[in-house]
Design an enzyme around this catalytic site. Sequence first.
Site, PDB file in Angstrom:
ATOM      1  N   GLY A  16       0.826  -1.199   0.000  1.00 57.07           N
ATOM      2  CA  GLY A  16       0.000   0.000   0.000  1.00 57.07           C
ATOM      3  C   GLY A  16       0.856   1.242   0.000  1.00 57.07           C
ATOM      4  O   GLY A  16       2.058   1.194   0.265  1.00 57.07           O
ATOM      5  N   GLU A  17       0.223   2.370  -0.324  1.00 56.32           N
ATOM      6  CA  GLU A  17       0.927   3.643  -0.389  1.00 56.32           C
ATOM      7  C   GLU A  17       0.135   4.704   0.343  1.00 56.32           C
ATOM      8  O   GLU A  17      -1.086   4.604   0.480  1.00 56.32           O
ATOM      9  CB  GLU A  17       1.133   4.067  -1.849  1.00 56.32           C
ATOM     10  N   ASP A 130     -10.237   7.737  11.366  1.00 51.60           N
ATOM     11  CA  ASP A 130     -10.224   7.517   9.916  1.00 51.60           C
ATOM     12  C   ASP A 130     -10.597   6.072   9.596  1.00 51.60           C
ATOM     13  O   ASP A 130      -9.936   5.400   8.803  1.00 51.60           O
ATOM     14  CB  ASP A 130      -8.856   7.857   9.325  1.00 51.60           C
TER      15      ASP A 130
END
Length: 470
Positions: A16-17, A130
């Site tokens: 992931g980034e 989040d």
Amino acid sequence: MAATFVEGWDFVQTLGEGAYGEVRLLINKDSGEAVAVKIINPNRNLSSAQLVRKEVCIHRMMNHTNIIKFYGCRADAGIQYLFLEYAEGGELYDRIEPDIGIPECQAHHYFTQLIVGVEYLHQMGVAHRDLKPENILLDSRDNLKISDFGLATLFRNRGQERKLFKRCGTVPYIAPEVRNCNEYEAQPADLWSCGIILVALLAGELPWDEPRDHCLDYGLWKKGSYSQAPWKKIMNIPLELLKKILQENVSKRYTIGQIKKDPWFRSNYSNSIKSPLHSGHRVKRMRTSDDIVGASSSPHLTSLSQPDPQNTDWNTSFSEESKTPSCAAVQHLMNGLSLSQPAQFDQMLLNDLSQTPAGSQNPLQRLCKRLTRITTNCDMECTISNLIENINLLNYQVKRIDTLQVTVSTTDRRGNRLKFKIIVMTYSFEKTVIDFRLAKGDGLEFKRCFRRIRDKLGDIVIKNTCPEKR
């Protein structure tokens, strides 16, 4: 070939980034054991160093089945390395079929684990801020793992609670008071996000662009209109629960205790649950306290004070014996981190699949499980040519980075930027694997784009096949 991180450990895949770095899969060449490494370059953003220190302070306190394990952290030449549990099952959003969702029994399985994980966070005085499917991972046993504490904060310190004031999160998932009020309560805001996640699981779409009065979909919800999508796709019993969670009035919004008493939450779907990605082969993950016979499943709560990011030790080993993984504590967090970085550090996926760091395993079997991965019946160049041609027909912006990678950019239905990478790998003679990976944007919108590209490729896609052993 695989890229060497330090002696005995190879990078196999970028998982992931994010804004400040990326997460990569690290495999021990001798044992085949895996660990995820979050690599952060503070030079990309001057404010990131303080944020990362806060993330480390919070994440290192966590020790729960439904929270990604934090093993330790190191710093080397200005780069920060966070060693985390590897979740072989991939991201939760990958399981959600756009506009359809997942079976209700599976949604119940994930949602109940999500609530248990969030309950633990709140008991520890932590607000995630989040929560969304992109920040929720799954292990090889289909257990849910909450991840990414980059926006997390403490709302309780020595028994004293405070209200939060920072407006943060992902707009479709945030509670209305986060946008509309000067301050808000931490726990109800997280639970609102859990409700939006449940909608996505059951219906395969989000209910609104943002929870504000000028948004038509949100206005209809407030008026009690449930005849339109996504509500008409959801059965009455879970819909009744959603009505209680997605209450604009915080004082009327369900608490975790009330959610756990709800009839749908308490339903027994255990005989109906089957993971859609059950695999006969599993990567050896690092041993955690969940694997210890007789280990308690209930969280051990301690009296916590606000962590001080300034005092974070970037060369930490494992703070608790129960968290210590095998492979000599990940080689004592890679000892001196004498890095051997490849010339192209982004090229982490294997090109020559005959070279296997862990015995005779097929390297594709070690990749994070994804439904956004397809196999074609032609060679690599033919596959890439077809990809670029059809992506252009969809009016997406496409750029070939190197022989293995293509980046695609577009705008989703909400007008937000969406970016993803496509990595092409040789699987066998005249067979090629195409791996789609979200880089920026909404996971459901990404899957819609993936589906359009897959359908455009047509006959070169091998139906109902996957390079991974099932």
